[in-house]
Design a protein around this motif. Structure first.
Motif, PDB file in Angstrom:
ATOM      1  N   ARG A  28     -91.725 -13.449 -13.522  1.00  7.90           N
ATOM      2  CA  ARG A  28     -92.966 -14.111 -13.942  1.00  7.90           C
ATOM      3  C   ARG A  28     -94.172 -13.388 -13.357  1.00  7.90           C
ATOM      4  O   ARG A  28     -95.216 -13.262 -13.992  1.00  7.90           O
ATOM      5  CB  ARG A  28     -92.973 -15.586 -13.514  1.00  7.90           C
ATOM      6  CG  ARG A  28     -92.106 -16.480 -14.412  1.00  7.90           C
ATOM      7  CD  ARG A  28     -92.342 -17.967 -14.126  1.00  7.90           C
ATOM      8  NE  ARG A  28     -91.683 -18.383 -12.904  1.00  7.90           N
ATOM      9  CZ  ARG A  28     -90.461 -18.910 -12.840  1.00  7.90           C
ATOM     10  NH1 ARG A  28     -89.774 -19.147 -13.944  1.00  7.90           N
ATOM     11  NH2 ARG A  28     -89.930 -19.243 -11.684  1.00  7.90           N
ATOM     12  N   GLY A  29     -94.019 -12.898 -12.130  1.00  9.19           N
ATOM     13  CA  GLY A  29     -95.092 -12.129 -11.502  1.00  9.19           C
ATOM     14  C   GLY A  29     -95.442 -10.898 -12.318  1.00  9.19           C
ATOM     15  O   GLY A  29     -96.604 -10.631 -12.626  1.00  9.19           O
ATOM     16  N   HIS A  48     -99.409 -11.481 -11.650  1.00  9.05           N
ATOM     17  CA  HIS A  48     -99.530 -12.910 -11.962  1.00  9.05           C
ATOM     18  C   HIS A  48    -100.711 -13.533 -11.200  1.00  9.05           C
ATOM     19  O   HIS A  48    -101.506 -14.291 -11.770  1.00  9.05           O
ATOM     20  CB  HIS A  48     -98.224 -13.614 -11.593  1.00  9.05           C
ATOM     21  CG  HIS A  48     -98.320 -15.101 -11.604  1.00  9.05           C
ATOM     22  ND1 HIS A  48     -98.295 -15.826 -12.781  1.00  9.05           N
ATOM     23  CD2 HIS A  48     -98.471 -15.999 -10.587  1.00  9.05           C
ATOM     24  CE1 HIS A  48     -98.423 -17.111 -12.475  1.00  9.05           C
ATOM     25  NE2 HIS A  48     -98.535 -17.245 -11.167  1.00  9.05           N
ATOM     26  N   GLY A  73     -97.457 -11.124 -15.642  1.00  8.59           N
ATOM     27  CA  GLY A  73     -98.921 -11.265 -15.620  1.00  8.59           C
ATOM     28  C   GLY A  73     -99.601 -10.042 -16.228  1.00  8.59           C
ATOM     29  O   GLY A  73    -100.792 -10.067 -16.531  1.00  8.59           O
ATOM     30  N   ARG A  90    -103.973 -12.451 -12.702  1.00  2.00           N
ATOM     31  CA  ARG A  90    -104.180 -13.132 -14.005  1.00  2.00           C
ATOM     32  C   ARG A  90    -104.653 -14.580 -13.796  1.00  2.00           C
ATOM     33  O   ARG A  90    -105.516 -15.066 -14.543  1.00  2.00           O
ATOM     34  CB  ARG A  90    -102.867 -13.091 -14.803  1.00  2.00           C
ATOM     35  CG  ARG A  90    -102.847 -13.827 -16.097  1.00  2.00           C
ATOM     36  CD  ARG A  90    -103.512 -13.084 -17.243  1.00  2.00           C
ATOM     37  NE  ARG A  90    -103.001 -11.746 -17.423  1.00  2.00           N
ATOM     38  CZ  ARG A  90    -103.713 -10.758 -17.974  1.00  2.00           C
ATOM     39  NH1 ARG A  90    -104.948 -10.961 -18.406  1.00  2.00           N
ATOM     40  NH2 ARG A  90    -103.191  -9.554 -18.109  1.00  2.00           N
ATOM     41  N   GLU A  91    -104.089 -15.252 -12.797  1.00  2.00           N
ATOM     42  CA  GLU A  91    -104.487 -16.646 -12.526  1.00  2.00           C
ATOM     43  C   GLU A  91    -105.984 -16.763 -12.264  1.00  2.00           C
ATOM     44  O   GLU A  91    -106.653 -17.687 -12.698  1.00  2.00           O
ATOM     45  CB  GLU A  91    -103.774 -17.136 -11.256  1.00  2.00           C
ATOM     46  CG  GLU A  91    -102.508 -17.882 -11.512  1.00  2.00           C
ATOM     47  CD  GLU A  91    -101.938 -18.431 -10.204  1.00  2.00           C
ATOM     48  OE1 GLU A  91    -101.031 -19.245 -10.304  1.00  2.00           O
ATOM     49  OE2 GLU A  91    -102.379 -18.054  -9.083  1.00  2.00           O
TER      50      GLU A  91
END
Ligand code: GDG
Length: 456
Positions: free
Chosen positions: A177-178, A141, A181, A144-145
């Motif tokens: 959620r992590g 994640h 990613g 990806r950010e």
């Protein structure tokens, strides 16, 4: 195209003669890829004097090791804490060993963020990122950010538990959620794939189509990629003269007709204590086997700082003492127990010499020891816990429930008495299955799957 491997540990280690590749597992699989394609291996820097960026090999480098330096306290929280006192027991359904602590999670998050920053700093256009295991659930994640168009894969080496177990974790949603990613997430067997998909569907309300999770406008593919061993290396090493001499020495040392073997990291998931108790029962129930069979348990020290591991060792020590005290004679040692690390060659000698390999984890993502045994042995029987990933891919093992005390003892007898024809046929099929999983083929298949998601 270059590869950025992101894993807790570096693939090289310092020896008396300089730096050399680590043996076994991931390093064996991925170093050839890095040598060919170039890239960076990002890992934790657990010792302060190690270089943060190290070319390897130093003279003519084909890749770099990039270290994320950690203080002792951060290491304790991220690695010994969140990774090994929360995620490890939870994923193995052993929540009695789970110790929740907010500091563990804060540092776990922070370390994952720093791994992600290192990846982004190292990245060049077109690179692919391959994250490994439960230490690094949030890194995808965070990568990806900062790098939205990255191609990110993750391979999870341990079981993914049933959704109802995973949701016990207060941070379950954050961790999911992590992981999402990623573009691709791999597990050893279908059961873990299904558990992961169910976790995302129920806990995050994600939309799922077959093995694709739709998440924040992207598709995340969840696939089965069972991991194998370097079969060629084990075959070759077993045949070498030095190994065969070690096999002979082992036979001379024990002097019994049959050797039953266990090799594990000393870990509560591996079921070592229950295995010993089962061997004790076997000796009680079948006195005809006294003096004819010895059980050899190698337990490699692991996570020795943790109290649960120290406690387990005391229990194992005690059981071995009791069994040998009760059954041992002047000419027979029922249980040989070694708490130390061996060379891979010596392990091959053990595998080759053993009539039975008795592998009874209470849970195990895959279990590579089972594969190493069938590759290095030529007439023996594999007794295997049905609660391992390996039991899904090694059909011809004698399967047993590791919690069933009687069945475990009975499985030893069954293995020792199995007719030669059946032993040979089962072992032949087990060798074929293991060859199909070979670690080089595994890496190749996963990287091809990454290529597919990259163009999708
Ligand atoms: C995790 C998952 C999954 C053991 N003692 C010595 C030694 N070993 C080597 C074995 C084998 C490896 O360690 C152990 O691999 P396992 O697969 O059995 O178990 P974990 O360490 O728990 O690994 C597991 C694996 O990741 C891969 O995805 O299969 O489920 O828990 O290769 O040979 N090696 C040497 N000396 C020892 O004394 N040299």
């Amino acid at each position: 195209m270059r590869l950025l491997v992101v894993a807790n540990r570096a693939p090289i280690r310092k020896t008396d003669t300089g730096w050399s590749p680590s043996i076994g597992g991931l390093a064996t699989a991925l170093l050839p890829v890095l040598e060919e394609q170039g890239g960076v291996w990002v890992s934790m820097g657990e010792e302060p004097d190690l270089p943060e960026r190290q070319p390897y090999p130093a003279e003519d480098p084909n890749f770099h090791v990039r270290r994320v330096p950690l203080t002792q306290e951060t290491l304790d929280n991220y690695y010994y804490g969140m990774s090994n006192r929360v995620l490890w027991p939870l994923s193995h359904y052993m929540i009695e060993h789970m110790e929740l602590n907010d500091d563990f999670y804060a540092d776990y998050r922070d370390v994952n963020r720093r791994f992600a920053e290192a990846v982004v700093e190292e990245a060049q256009e077109g690179d692919q990122v391959w994250v490994q295991d439960y230490h690094l659930m949030l890194a995808p994640h965070f990568i990806r950010e900062r790098w939205p168009e990255a191609t990110i894969g993750h391979f999870w080496h341990i079981p993914w538990p049933a959704m109802e177990v995973f949701r016990i974790l207060p941070q379950a949603r954050d961790l999911l959620r992590g992981m999402l990613g990623c573009d691709l997430i791999g597990f050893h067997v279908d059961e873990y794939v299904n558990n992961f998909i169910e976790s995302a569907r129920v806990l995050l309300g994600a939309h799922v189509e077959r093995n694709i999770i739709h998440w924040q406008g992207r598709e995340v593919r969840i696939e089965t990629h069972p991991l194998g061993i370097d079969t060629g290396r084990f075959q070759q090493m077993t045949e070498e003269k030095e190994t065969q001499e070690a096999v002979q020495n082992l036979r001379d040392e024990t002097g019994t007709e049959h050797l039953v073997l266990g090799i594990d990291r000393m870990d509560y998931t591996k079921g070592i204590l229950r295995r010993l108790l089962a061997f004790e029962k076997f000796l009680e129930d079948y006195p005809a086997y006294h003096e004819r069979v010895s059980f050899y348990q190698i337990a490699t020290p692991s996570r020795t700082k943790l109290e649960t591991y120290q406690q387990m060792k005391r229990e194992v020590d005690e059981a071995v003492g009791r069994i040998n005290g009760q059954f041992g004679t002047d000419t027979w040692v029922p249980v040989y127990y070694r708490y130390r690390k061996y060379t891979q060659r010596k392990l091959c000698a053990f595998y080759n010499a053993a009539s039975v390999c008795f592998i009874t984890p209470l849970r195990d993502g895959m279990n590579l020891v089972a594969q190493e045994y069938v590759t290095s042995n030529d007439g023996g029987v594999l007794v295997l816990s049905e609660l391992t990933g390996a039991s899904y891919v090694l059909d011809q093992a004698v399967k047993v429930n590791p919690y069933d005390h009687k069945a475990l003892a009975e499985a030893i007898r069954e293995a020792l008495e199995m007719p030669e024809d059946e032993r040979k046929e089962r072992l032949r099929e087990l060798k074929e299955a293991t060859a199909r999983l070979d670690v080089h083929r595994w890496a190749d298949r996963f990287l091809k799957a990454m290529d597919r998601v990259a163009v999708a």
